[in-house]
Design an enzyme around this catalytic site. Structure first.
Site, PDB file in Angstrom:
ATOM      1  N   ASP A 120       1.883 -11.158   2.668  1.00  0.00           N
ATOM      2  CA  ASP A 120       0.796 -11.018   1.694  1.00  0.00           C
ATOM      3  C   ASP A 120       1.344 -10.443   0.387  1.00  0.00           C
ATOM      4  O   ASP A 120       2.275  -9.636   0.412  1.00  0.00           O
ATOM      5  CB  ASP A 120      -0.270 -10.079   2.284  1.00  0.00           C
ATOM      6  CG  ASP A 120      -1.567 -10.136   1.498  1.00  0.00           C
ATOM      7  OD1 ASP A 120      -1.753 -11.079   0.697  1.00  0.00           O
ATOM      8  OD2 ASP A 120      -2.388  -9.227   1.669  1.00  0.00           O
TER       9      ASP A 120
ATOM     10  N   ARG B 132      -0.051 -11.158  -6.339  1.00  0.00           N
ATOM     11  CA  ARG B 132       0.068  -9.900  -7.088  1.00  0.00           C
ATOM     12  C   ARG B 132       1.466  -9.715  -7.662  1.00  0.00           C
ATOM     13  O   ARG B 132       1.652  -9.212  -8.759  1.00  0.00           O
ATOM     14  CB  ARG B 132      -0.303  -8.706  -6.187  1.00  0.00           C
ATOM     15  CG  ARG B 132      -1.797  -8.460  -6.154  1.00  0.00           C
ATOM     16  CD  ARG B 132      -2.199  -7.623  -4.981  1.00  0.00           C
ATOM     17  NE  ARG B 132      -2.229  -8.426  -3.758  1.00  0.00           N
ATOM     18  CZ  ARG B 132      -2.424  -7.931  -2.552  1.00  0.00           C
ATOM     19  NH1 ARG B 132      -2.595  -6.625  -2.391  1.00  0.00           N
ATOM     20  NH2 ARG B 132      -2.463  -8.715  -1.496  1.00  0.00           N
TER      21      ARG B 132
ATOM     22  N   ASN C  81      -7.532 -20.396   3.580  1.00  0.00           N
ATOM     23  CA  ASN C  81      -6.757 -20.648   2.351  1.00  0.00           C
ATOM     24  C   ASN C  81      -7.154 -21.941   1.622  1.00  0.00           C
ATOM     25  O   ASN C  81      -6.836 -22.117   0.453  1.00  0.00           O
ATOM     26  CB  ASN C  81      -5.243 -20.661   2.626  1.00  0.00           C
ATOM     27  CG  ASN C  81      -4.656 -19.277   2.831  1.00  0.00           C
ATOM     28  OD1 ASN C  81      -3.635 -19.112   3.480  1.00  0.00           O
ATOM     29  ND2 ASN C  81      -5.306 -18.257   2.291  1.00  0.00           N
TER      30      ASN C  81
HETATM   31  C1  FPP Z   1       0.126 -14.551   0.491  1.00  0.00           C
HETATM   32  O1  FPP Z   1       0.160 -14.273  -0.865  1.00  0.00           O
HETATM   33  C2  FPP Z   1       0.928 -15.649   0.919  1.00  0.00           C
HETATM   34  C3  FPP Z   1       0.480 -16.874   1.339  1.00  0.00           C
HETATM   35  C4  FPP Z   1      -0.815 -17.499   1.034  1.00  0.00           C
HETATM   36  C5  FPP Z   1       1.309 -17.646   2.209  1.00  0.00           C
HETATM   37  C6  FPP Z   1       2.325 -18.493   1.502  1.00  0.00           C
HETATM   38  C7  FPP Z   1       3.618 -18.087   1.973  1.00  0.00           C
HETATM   39  C8  FPP Z   1       4.758 -18.475   1.446  1.00  0.00           C
HETATM   40  C9  FPP Z   1       4.814 -19.393   0.271  1.00  0.00           C
HETATM   41  C10 FPP Z   1       6.004 -18.037   2.075  1.00  0.00           C
HETATM   42  C11 FPP Z   1       6.799 -19.183   2.620  1.00  0.00           C
HETATM   43  C12 FPP Z   1       6.668 -19.451   4.042  1.00  0.00           C
HETATM   44  C13 FPP Z   1       7.442 -20.328   4.713  1.00  0.00           C
HETATM   45  C14 FPP Z   1       7.244 -20.546   6.154  1.00  0.00           C
HETATM   46  C15 FPP Z   1       8.519 -21.107   4.075  1.00  0.00           C
HETATM   47  P1  FPP Z   1      -1.229 -14.249  -1.623  1.00  0.00           P
HETATM   48  O2  FPP Z   1      -1.288 -15.474  -2.475  1.00  0.00           O
HETATM   49  O3  FPP Z   1      -2.348 -14.096  -0.675  1.00  0.00           O
HETATM   50  O4  FPP Z   1      -1.050 -12.966  -2.501  1.00  0.00           O
HETATM   51  P2  FPP Z   1      -2.196 -12.070  -3.160  1.00  0.00           P
HETATM   52  O5  FPP Z   1      -2.964 -11.459  -2.028  1.00  0.00           O
HETATM   53  O6  FPP Z   1      -1.422 -11.068  -3.954  1.00  0.00           O
HETATM   54  O7  FPP Z   1      -3.028 -12.986  -4.011  1.00  0.00           O
END
Ligand code: FPP
Length: 269
Positions: A35, A39, A83
């Site tokens: 997570d 940010r 998501n």
């Molecule tokens: C959370 O950040 C992350 C995600 C929605 C998942 C995406 C993950 C990756 C791109 C990592 C790569 C994974 C693999 C398996 C190659 P957020 O967008 O929710 O952050 P925020 O809460 O700060 O908005």
């Protein structure tokens, strides 16, 4: 085998943490809620997608480190059922990023003897993503090292609903009027059937939530929350979490002595 033989420390800090780690008491299954990509980008006045790109780099480092430390299983929460509510452009970018990752990293995944598994409602993913995932799983199916489980289009409650429906289908198909499910039956119908339950759950960016992740499986997991945003979750941060895990006494609602028995059971999967 000592940790330093498995993993070459890149700094004094890494070397000191590796020294503290007992290779015999590593988690059987580490689950991670990644997570804070958004940010991380915001803090740098970058678009959110730049945070996801940096998040992939962090994921690569964690995957490689866990494989070198001989962890049997690592699960990463990459995309939840919720998501889809993000802006379409961000969803499209995440799907592209995943395909790009699979294409670029497959040789390294194979070199490290990692077996890729995907959990979630993958039938609802875009066709090209589903195809690439199926290919990657097929190409790594014979690898005998760490299982890398990517949770994609995943939700914990949806997983339980799918398990219950699979059991009902089985009952109907076989006319089993006396069927009863116990805990093992339910575990056997989850996407994670055959995998040990996570014994450590890491969540980055300081949120104290489990966000519908592996709800059944984390019943006894130790939870480690760090303020670090996912793209900043370096090898050092991972080693710190593992050292912290090894300091905890795991009781499973009973006495510490039960630990050995439970660990042996989950090692058998
Ligand atoms: C959370 O950040 C992350 C995600 C929605 C998942 C995406 C993950 C990756 C791109 C990592 C790569 C994974 C693999 C398996 C190659 P957020 O967008 O929710 O952050 P925020 O809460 O700060 O908005």
């Amino acid at each position: 085998m000592k940790n330093n033989d498995l993993l070459k420390p890149a700094s004094r800090e890494e070397a000191e943490l590796l020294e503290k780690l007992d290779p015999k008491r590593m988690p059987n299954h580490l689950a991670v809620i990644m997570d804070g990509n958004g940010r991380w980008a915001e803090k740098r006045h970058l678009p959110r997608v730049a945070g996801h790109r940096a998040g992939v780099k962090a994921a690569r480092e964690v995957i490689e480190t866990c494989a070198r430390l001989n962890l049997p299983c690592l699960t990463l929460y990459a995309f939840s059922l919720e998501n889809w509510r993000r802006p379409q452009a961000e969803v499209d970018f995440l799907m592209r990023l995943l395909r790009e990752y699979l294409k670029r990293e497959l040789p390294t995944i194979n070199k490290n003897n990692i077996r890729l598994l995907v959990i979630g409602r993958s039938a609802q993913l875009p066709e090209a993503v589903g195809r690439d995932i199926a290919d990657a799983m097929r190409q790594t199916a014979r690898n005998t090292g760490m299982k890398l489980v990517v949770a994609l289009n995943y939700g914990g409650r949806a997983e339980l609903a799918d398990a219950f429906n699979a059991m009902l289908d089985h009952v109907r198909a076989n006319g089993l009027s006396a069927f009863r499910a116990d805990e093992q039956t339910i575990s056997d119908h989850l996407y994670t059937a055959g995998l040990p339950d996570p014994d450590l759950l890491i969540r980055t960016s300081g949120e104290m939530r489990v966000s519908n992740f592996l709800l059944w499986q984390i019943a006894y997991a130790e939870i480690y929350v760090t303020e670090a945003l996912w793209p900043d979750f370096s090898r050092v941060r991972l080693l710190e979490a593992l050292v912290d895990f090894q300091k905890r006494e795991r009781r499973y609602g009973g006495l510490g002595a039960l630990r050995a028995e439970h660990d042996a059971r989950s090692r058998r999967g």
